[in-house]
Design a protein around this motif. Structure first.
Motif, short mmCIF file in Angstrom:
data_model
loop_
_atom_site.label_atom_id
_atom_site.label_comp_id
_atom_site.label_asym_id
_atom_site.label_seq_id
_atom_site.Cartn_x
_atom_site.Cartn_y
_atom_site.Cartn_z
N GLY A 179 56.65 7.88 57.02
CA GLY A 179 57.08 9.22 56.64
C GLY A 179 55.95 10.22 56.70
N LYS A 180 56.33 11.45 57.07
CA LYS A 180 55.35 12.53 57.18
C LYS A 180 55.97 13.80 56.60
N PRO A 181 55.15 14.81 56.31
CA PRO A 181 55.69 16.05 55.75
C PRO A 181 56.84 16.60 56.59
N GLU A 182 57.85 17.09 55.88
CA GLU A 182 59.10 17.66 56.42
C GLU A 182 60.17 16.61 56.71
N ASP A 183 59.84 15.31 56.68
CA ASP A 183 60.86 14.27 56.87
C ASP A 183 61.83 14.28 55.69
N LEU A 184 63.11 14.10 55.99
CA LEU A 184 64.13 13.95 54.96
C LEU A 184 64.24 12.48 54.61
N CYS A 185 64.36 12.18 53.33
CA CYS A 185 64.42 10.79 52.89
C CYS A 185 65.14 10.72 51.55
N LEU A 186 65.12 9.56 50.95
CA LEU A 186 65.63 9.36 49.59
C LEU A 186 64.46 8.93 48.72
N VAL A 187 64.52 9.30 47.45
CA VAL A 187 63.50 8.87 46.50
C VAL A 187 64.21 8.26 45.30
N ARG A 188 63.67 7.13 44.82
CA ARG A 188 64.24 6.46 43.66
C ARG A 188 63.51 6.93 42.40
N ILE A 189 64.29 7.46 41.45
CA ILE A 189 63.76 7.88 40.15
C ILE A 189 64.64 7.23 39.10
N SER A 190 64.05 6.39 38.27
CA SER A 190 64.79 5.69 37.21
C SER A 190 66.03 4.99 37.76
N ASP A 191 65.87 4.22 38.81
CA ASP A 191 66.94 3.42 39.43
C ASP A 191 68.06 4.24 40.06
N THR A 192 67.86 5.53 40.29
CA THR A 192 68.84 6.37 40.96
C THR A 192 68.19 7.01 42.18
N TRP A 193 68.89 6.97 43.32
CA TRP A 193 68.38 7.57 44.55
C TRP A 193 68.79 9.04 44.63
#
Length: 185
Positions: free
Chosen positions: A63-77
């Motif tokens: 991944g690099k800046p500007e890429d769209l992705c998902l992030v997991r925070i407290s077991d929620t994406w």
């Protein structure tokens, strides 16, 4: 709507729910993060359910800046856009919350392109016709502005500033209230 999907046209009426207020004393503006009431609640709920099973987690320094992705925070994406990568730490912008979050690549994953079709659930706005005077906001004005989150308003979209997707939004009830204080001084 504007030519950008999900954005309103200038001079159109908009119903909003204020999610967050940021007062910036250096530039004297009021930044609002708002939910545009557009009848997409079911679509966002469906999308949030679908992204809970990501395509593939990041493998190391992907991944690099500007890429769209998902992030997991407290077991929620959550939907995100990578802002920066510094060795082990990634700073991402949470698309539907309108805020930054620092994490590691272990909490990032790729998502299907369809996951990013819906516009952000929360949009950034600058409150039109309201500026602080002198050394910032009075205590009364600050208290009033910070009381706005969770409240519904109908306003007028004055302009949409691209490429940052910032909406210049006039909320007559708020402007009138703030102006009435100015006349009492």
């Amino acid at each position: 709507m504007c030519s950008i999907p999900g954005l309103p046209m200038p001079q159109s009426e908009a119903s909003v729910v204020i999610a967050r207020v940021n007062l910036n004393p250096t530039c004297h503006l009021v930044q609002l993060w708002v939910r545009m009431e557009g009848g997409h609640k079911h679509s966002y709920e469906k999308m949030r359910d679908e992204i809970q099973t990501p395509d593939r987690k990041f493998c190391g320094p992907e991944g690099k800046p500007e890429d769209l992705c998902l992030v997991r925070i407290s077991d929620t994406w959550h939907r995100a856009r990578i802002v920066s990568v510094q060795s082990e730490t990634c700073s991402v912008f949470l698309i539907d919350q309108g805020q930054l979050h620092d994490t590691t690549s272990e909490a990032l994953a790729w998502a299907q392109k369809e996951s990013f079709v819906l516009p952000p659930e929360i949009e950034s706005c600058i409150l039109a016709n309201v500026l602080s005077v002198g050394n910032g906001w009075s205590e009364k004005a600050t208290e009033f502005l910070y009381s706005l989150p969770g409240k519904n308003f109908t306003g007028v979209v004055e302009h949409v500033l691209m490429p940052d997707r910032i909406i210049l939004l006039d909320l007559p009830l708020v402007s009138t209230h703030m102006l009435s204080w100015m006349h009492r001084l």
